[in-house]
Write a protein that holds these residues in place. Structure first.
Motif, PDB file in Angstrom:
ATOM      1  N   VAL A 405       0.842  -1.197   0.000  1.00 51.83           N
ATOM      2  CA  VAL A 405       0.000   0.000   0.000  1.00 51.83           C
ATOM      3  C   VAL A 405       0.876   1.245   0.000  1.00 51.83           C
ATOM      4  CG1 VAL A 405      -1.958  -1.078   1.165  1.00 51.83           C
ATOM      5  CG2 VAL A 405      -0.184   0.053   2.528  1.00 51.83           C
ATOM      6  N   TYR A 406       0.331   2.314  -0.569  1.00 56.24           N
ATOM      7  CA  TYR A 406       0.922   3.649  -0.500  1.00 56.24           C
ATOM      8  C   TYR A 406       0.246   4.358   0.666  1.00 56.24           C
ATOM      9  CZ  TYR A 406       2.611   2.710  -5.249  1.00 56.24           C
ATOM     10  OH  TYR A 406       3.218   2.162  -6.353  1.00 56.24           O
ATOM     11  N   ASP A 407       0.952   4.535   1.744  1.00 56.07           N
ATOM     12  CA  ASP A 407       0.347   5.086   2.955  1.00 56.07           C
ATOM     13  C   ASP A 407       0.680   6.563   3.097  1.00 56.07           C
ATOM     14  OD1 ASP A 407      -1.173   5.070   5.192  1.00 56.07           O
ATOM     15  OD2 ASP A 407       0.125   3.768   6.373  1.00 56.07           O
ATOM     16  N   MET A 408      -0.196   7.287   3.790  1.00 57.99           N
ATOM     17  CA  MET A 408       0.028   8.702   4.106  1.00 57.99           C
ATOM     18  C   MET A 408      -0.582   9.020   5.451  1.00 57.99           C
ATOM     19  SD  MET A 408      -0.475  10.844   0.535  1.00 57.99           S
ATOM     20  CE  MET A 408      -1.896   9.961  -0.110  1.00 57.99           C
ATOM     21  N   ARG A 409      -0.109  10.116   6.025  1.00 56.56           N
ATOM     22  CA  ARG A 409      -0.645  10.605   7.290  1.00 56.56           C
ATOM     23  C   ARG A 409      -0.988  12.084   7.139  1.00 56.56           C
ATOM     24  NH1 ARG A 409      -0.928   5.847   7.984  1.00 56.56           N
ATOM     25  NH2 ARG A 409      -0.354   4.654   9.853  1.00 56.56           N
ATOM     26  N   THR A 410      -1.503  12.677   8.212  1.00 56.03           N
ATOM     27  CA  THR A 410      -1.973  14.060   8.160  1.00 56.03           C
ATOM     28  C   THR A 410      -0.889  15.013   7.682  1.00 56.03           C
ATOM     29  OG1 THR A 410      -3.482  13.587   9.990  1.00 56.03           O
ATOM     30  CG2 THR A 410      -3.056  15.902   9.495  1.00 56.03           C
ATOM     31  N   GLY A 411       0.353  14.799   8.124  1.00 54.46           N
ATOM     32  CA  GLY A 411       1.439  15.688   7.720  1.00 54.46           C
ATOM     33  C   GLY A 411       1.648  15.724   6.219  1.00 54.46           C
ATOM     34  N   ASP A 412       1.435  14.598   5.528  1.00 50.82           N
ATOM     35  CA  ASP A 412       1.560  14.571   4.068  1.00 50.82           C
ATOM     36  C   ASP A 412       0.523  15.479   3.424  1.00 50.82           C
ATOM     37  OD1 ASP A 412       3.628  12.360   3.660  1.00 50.82           O
ATOM     38  OD2 ASP A 412       2.141  11.335   4.904  1.00 50.82           O
ATOM     39  N   TYR A 413      -0.692  15.442   3.951  1.00 55.16           N
ATOM     40  CA  TYR A 413      -1.747  16.279   3.393  1.00 55.16           C
ATOM     41  C   TYR A 413      -1.503  17.761   3.698  1.00 55.16           C
ATOM     42  CZ  TYR A 413      -4.065  11.728   3.164  1.00 55.16           C
ATOM     43  OH  TYR A 413      -4.375  10.412   2.918  1.00 55.16           O
ATOM     44  N   LEU A 414      -0.981  18.055   4.885  1.00 55.11           N
ATOM     45  CA  LEU A 414      -0.661  19.449   5.215  1.00 55.11           C
ATOM     46  C   LEU A 414       0.437  19.976   4.306  1.00 55.11           C
ATOM     47  CD1 LEU A 414      -0.812  19.320   9.122  1.00 55.11           C
ATOM     48  CD2 LEU A 414      -2.458  20.418   7.579  1.00 55.11           C
ATOM     49  N   ASN A 415       1.418  19.143   3.981  1.00 55.77           N
ATOM     50  CA  ASN A 415       2.457  19.569   3.044  1.00 55.77           C
ATOM     51  C   ASN A 415       1.873  19.829   1.660  1.00 55.77           C
ATOM     52  OD1 ASN A 415       4.422  19.367   4.999  1.00 55.77           O
ATOM     53  ND2 ASN A 415       5.075  17.311   4.392  1.00 55.77           N
ATOM     54  N   PHE A 416       0.903  19.028   1.279  1.00 57.39           N
ATOM     55  CA  PHE A 416       0.207  19.231   0.009  1.00 57.39           C
ATOM     56  C   PHE A 416      -0.484  20.593   0.001  1.00 57.39           C
ATOM     57  CE2 PHE A 416      -3.741  18.892  -2.455  1.00 57.39           C
ATOM     58  CZ  PHE A 416      -3.269  18.461  -3.688  1.00 57.39           C
ATOM     59  N   ILE A 417      -1.131  20.932   1.117  1.00 54.98           N
ATOM     60  CA  ILE A 417      -1.783  22.236   1.221  1.00 54.98           C
ATOM     61  C   ILE A 417      -0.741  23.348   1.212  1.00 54.98           C
ATOM     62  CG2 ILE A 417      -3.230  23.689   2.693  1.00 54.98           C
ATOM     63  CD1 ILE A 417      -4.491  21.057   3.741  1.00 54.98           C
ATOM     64  N   CYS A 418       0.368  23.127   1.923  1.00 56.11           N
ATOM     65  CA  CYS A 418       1.449  24.127   1.956  1.00 56.11           C
ATOM     66  C   CYS A 418       1.917  24.464   0.540  1.00 56.11           C
ATOM     67  CB  CYS A 418       2.632  23.599   2.760  1.00 56.11           C
ATOM     68  SG  CYS A 418       2.389  23.585   4.548  1.00 56.11           S
ATOM     69  N   ALA A 419       2.000  23.451  -0.307  1.00 59.61           N
ATOM     70  CA  ALA A 419       2.502  23.667  -1.661  1.00 59.61           C
ATOM     71  C   ALA A 419       1.591  24.588  -2.463  1.00 59.61           C
ATOM     72  CB  ALA A 419       2.651  22.334  -2.381  1.00 59.61           C
ATOM     73  N   HIS A 420       0.321  24.684  -2.067  1.00 58.89           N
ATOM     74  CA  HIS A 420      -0.611  25.583  -2.748  1.00 58.89           C
ATOM     75  C   HIS A 420      -0.770  26.906  -2.010  1.00 58.89           C
ATOM     76  CE1 HIS A 420      -1.827  21.664  -4.454  1.00 58.89           C
ATOM     77  NE2 HIS A 420      -2.165  22.378  -5.500  1.00 58.89           N
ATOM     78  N   ASP A 421      -0.143  27.012  -0.846  1.00 55.08           N
ATOM     79  CA  ASP A 421      -0.366  28.167   0.024  1.00 55.08           C
ATOM     80  C   ASP A 421       0.955  28.568   0.687  1.00 55.08           C
ATOM     81  OD1 ASP A 421      -2.023  30.070   1.282  1.00 55.08           O
ATOM     82  OD2 ASP A 421      -2.143  28.826   3.074  1.00 55.08           O
TER      83      ASP A 421
END
Length: 543
Positions: A405-421
């Motif tokens: 599986v390709y796993d992720m946690r909350t920090g991965d999603y926050l970094n994704f948001i950071c990249a747009h903001d």
């Protein structure tokens, strides 16, 4: 029930309607699809006889009513949706199925969308969120609910149809229908809708008025946007849905009195019947929204039989006095709970898996071939792409044991948001209660997603990294990459050996342009890791 903000904006609800009861049928149908118990004797007008069940039968369910239209036309306030998310999180649910469309499909908007924000907080609480992709296909750039932390579901057909035979001018056509037959076995004259309805009337209104005017049946001809997706609808009078691309279909486009060689045309329609083992299936529905912000997965969303509310008619028309405990519905609203039901089973089987791991298991085991072992096609007889089906059609049995599986946690999603903001961190306050320090540099293409989408950069190599975690037995996986048109694909390393459950391995994908693609961009391909027992597949898209 959550109506405070809707009422503040639109006025107080009628007290008789201010209840959690389902007056539309949409909620009952989707809930029973996700988690309905075994229900023998399910049928709609004698069609589809059998035992119905949801994806997670015997599950405990909670419903949160946020939409207040009585005719399936919306009426969902974003603040009410957010409040419902808060209550669902507080109540400790395991899965949220939300068959509601976001307000805007573009990436600039979904960071401030209620479903985006609410689903983020749910996923942060280890709740899997499943959303519908939208019904605005086949237009491109219409997929909604495309945030990486939820599962976005497109709609496709199944290998069962409800069919009728229609005869017109000596020609025979097969259509989709739930009709119980005409009053007698004879041909009836046709009148074209151009001469029978107001210009702004809907199909449902036209059918209803046709019944009032004494019509015995209606033939609904697909428009150019529907392709060959034939919908069996519970119209108020016998009706059939026909494909306008059928051979010898000149009469379908005729106006006036529908004359053929100076003779008025007449038609006959047989009683609908249930047809099984349909091939090809699945086919992508013409209405299912398309990428490039693609859905994650596709699931059954055409002619789906499930429980229905007795507070409304099957056609959802006030003038329709019929009441049925089961009904047939269409849309990504219908395909979404199919996936939610599968998620419920996976949560039971693997309670330690994160929402991202469950999403990965569903995506990487999906099928891109239909039941004749050929590539899935769309409603326009073209080979479908990840823009339509995401990773493919869901295969629940394989998702139980994906291998990796390709796993992720909350920090991965926050970094994704950071990249747009990256400049003012304005968006982060909607997603994270405490201060979050964004990384100085973050490449969105390296988000550990089960699919790979990159932008074309000419002749420069494109490097993308991913990490997989072993959730199966110790094994060695080798990689195979389907060559993309105009690109050479290499993966380093080309094999991964896992000795323990939970062990993680990182790999790099290198895309090197070798020439301009024959058909231009986008370009599609995939890569698969296999150990002989598991195949873990990710689509690759170069925009």
């Amino acid at each position: 029930m959550f109506s405070e903000n809707y009422e503040a904006q639109s006025g107080k609800l009628d007290p008789s309607k201010r209840t959690a009861r389902d007056f539309v049928g949409h909620g009952t149908h989707t809930l029973s699809t996700a988690a309905g118990n075994f229900a023998p004797g399910a049928t709609i007008f004698g069609n589809g006889n059998g035992t119905a069940k949801g994806g997670s039968p015997k599950a405990r369910v909670a419903t949160y009513k946020v939409c207040w239209s009585t005719n399936d036309a919306g009426g969902c306030h974003e603040a009410d949706i957010l409040q419902a998310f808060d209550y669902a999180i507080y109540d400790g649910v395991d899965v949220i199925s939300i068959s509601v469309g976001a307000s805007n499909p573009y990436i600039e908007a979904f960071f401030t969308d209620a479903i985006s924000i609410g689903s983020f907080h749910a996923v942060a609480a280890n709740i899997v969120v499943v959303c519908s992709a939208g019904n605005d296909g086949p237009a491109p750039r219409t997929v909604t609910n495309v945030v990486p932390w939820s599962i976005t579901v497109a709609a496709s057909t199944i290998d069962r149809d409800f069919v009728t035979n229609v005869s017109v001018a000596g020609k025979h056509y097969q259509g989709a229908s739930l009709n119980r037959g005409l009053a007698s076995r004879k041909f009836y004259p046709l009148i074209h809708s151009m001469n029978a309805r107001l210009p702004n009337a809907t199909v449902e209104d036209a059918v209803n008025e046709a019944a009032h005017a004494g019509a015995v049946g209606v033939l609904v001809i697909n428009n150019d946007y529907s392709g060959n997706t034939l919908l069996a609808e519970p119209h108020a009078i016998p009706a059939a849905s026909l494909d306008s691309n059928s051979d010898d279909n000149e009469w379908m486009a005729q106006g006036g009195s529908l004359q053929n060689n100076s003779r008025k045309l007449a038609a006959y329609m047989t009683v609908a019947r249930t047809s099984l083992d349909i091939k090809p299936a699945p086919i992508m529905a013409g209405f299912s929204s398309r990428g490039p912000s693609a859905p994650d997965i596709t699931a059954p969303g055409v002619n789906i039989l499930a429980a229905y509310s007795l507070a409304t008619s099957p056609s959802n028309l006030p003038s329709d006095s019929r009441r049925v405990p089961f009904n047939v519905q269409q849309g990504t609203s219908v395909s979404c709970p199919h996936v939610a039901g599968v998620v419920g089973l996976l949560k039971t089987l693997h309670p330690d898996w994160s929402p991202a791991a469950i999403k990965s298991a569903i995506m990487t085991t999906a099928a891109t071939l239909y039941n004749s072992n050929q590539p899935i096609r769309d409603a326009f007889e073209q080979i479908a792409t990840p823009f339509e089906y995401g990773s493919g059609h869901i295969q629940p049995n394989l998702a139980m044991d994906p291998g990796l599986v390709y796993d992720m946690r909350t920090g991965d999603y926050l970094n994704f948001i950071c990249a747009h903001d990256s400049h003012n961190q304005f968006l982060l306050k909607f997603f994270n209660r405490s201060t979050y320090t964004c990384p100085k540099y973050y490449n969105i293409e390296n988000l550990n997603y089960p699919s790979i989408t990159v932008a074309n950069r000419g002749m420069n190599p494109i490097h993308v990294t991913r990490t997989v975690a072993n959730v199966g037995t110790p094994s060695t996986y080798v990689v195979k990459a389907n060559i993309l048109d105009g690109f050479k694909v290499s993966v380093q390393p080309s094999s991964l050996t896992f000795e323990t459950i939970g062990e993680k391995k990182r790999f790099r994908v290198i895309l090197l342009a070798t020439g301009f693609p024959n058909h231009g961009f986008p370009v599609f391909g995939n890569l698969s890791w296999t150990d002989g027992n598991h195949t873990v597949t990710s689509p690759i898209v170069v925009l």
